[in-house]
Scaffold this active site. Structure first.
Site, PDB file in Angstrom:
ATOM      1  N   GLY A   1      10.253 -13.802  -8.818  1.00 19.83           N
ATOM      2  CA  GLY A   1      10.565 -15.147  -8.375  1.00 19.83           C
ATOM      3  C   GLY A   1      10.583 -16.120  -9.544  1.00 19.83           C
ATOM      4  CB  CYS A   2       9.785 -19.707  -9.695  1.00 23.88           C
ATOM      5  SG  CYS A   2       9.508 -21.001 -10.907  1.00 23.88           S
ATOM      6  CG  PHE A   3      11.328 -18.282 -15.390  1.00 24.18           C
ATOM      7  CD1 PHE A   3      11.316 -19.627 -15.084  1.00 24.18           C
ATOM      8  CD2 PHE A   3      12.444 -17.767 -16.042  1.00 24.18           C
ATOM      9  CE1 PHE A   3      12.377 -20.453 -15.413  1.00 24.18           C
ATOM     10  CE2 PHE A   3      13.521 -18.591 -16.384  1.00 24.18           C
ATOM     11  CZ  PHE A   3      13.490 -19.935 -16.062  1.00 24.18           C
TER      12      PHE A   3
END
Length: 225
Positions: free
Chosen positions: A46-48
């Protein structure tokens, strides 16, 4: 900015993430060479922003670079990846000391730092660019990943089985400079900007969950948080 609402992704990219960024911030980050004794691991969950912070808090982790991996577009930008046409996933490249933390423990923390049972993304972030993937460099790393998956599935920690892609490492492209260490730089910014709300509502719960599951592996300054 994360593409919580796909239809406004490009607008929010400019007025959210990129708002007020200098040319140096918009430039792609430099990819450091590993130091003597360091090993490298690559994970997409997902979002880094959240994954970078989660990995950075582990003992033995020296550097984490946010970037893109798993697609076909060379040298993609954030805006390119947001179009969901590059094939890349938001990924972190972790530089760590294997004498302090093993690849197995890194992998374990990775699986607890997001929802590896979601085949379509993570929470409000949908699409292949937010998919769960672990990129192995050796047959031993592949075997470790499969064993960790087997163990977590057997523990019933998640109601559904893990669907993380276990795939060979190919090439990792570092993201823009302003994405590096983004969570720690902005988590306490309560100005009401879109990104602040995203960090509190989406990113922070992932980091907190990882801390709870991997407390013994945390650096001392994070063990009491």
């Amino acid at each position: 900015m994360k593409s919580t609402i796909l239809y406004i992704a490009l607008i929010v990219t400019f007025f959210g993430c990129a708002n007020g960024q200098s040319k140096s911030d918009m430039a792609m980050a430099k990819l450091p060479a590993p130091k003597a004794g360091e090993a490298i691991a690559n994970f997409a969950g997902g979002c880094f922003w959240a994954m970078s912070e989660s990995m950075s808090e582990l003992r033995g982790v020296n550097t984490v670079i946010s970037g893109y991996e798993g697609g076909t577009t060379k040298n993609p930008t954030y805006e390119d990846v947001c179009t969901k046409t590059t094939g890349h996933a938001e990924t972190v490249q972790v530089y760590y000391d294997p004498k302090i933390i093993s690849y197995e423990k890194l992998a374990e923390a990775f699986f607890y730092a997001h929802d590896p049972t979601d085949p379509g993304g993570q929470g409000p972030d949908r699409g292949d660019d937010y998919r769960s993937a672990a990129f192995y460099r050796t047959p031993e790393e592949k075997a470790t990943l499969l064993e960790v998956i087997k163990s977590i599935n057997a523990s019933k920690h998640y109601k559904q089985p893990i669907v993380t892609q276990v795939v060979p490492f190919t090439v990792f492209y570092p993201a823009e400079q302003y994405h590096q260490g983004y969570y720690r730089l902005h988590i306490n910014d309560m100005s009401g900007e879109f990104n602040s709300g995203y960090l509190r509502g989406v990113s922070e719960p992932k980091v907190i969950k990882m801390r709870a599951m991997e407390k013994a592996q945390l650096k001392p300054e994070f063990q009491k948080m």
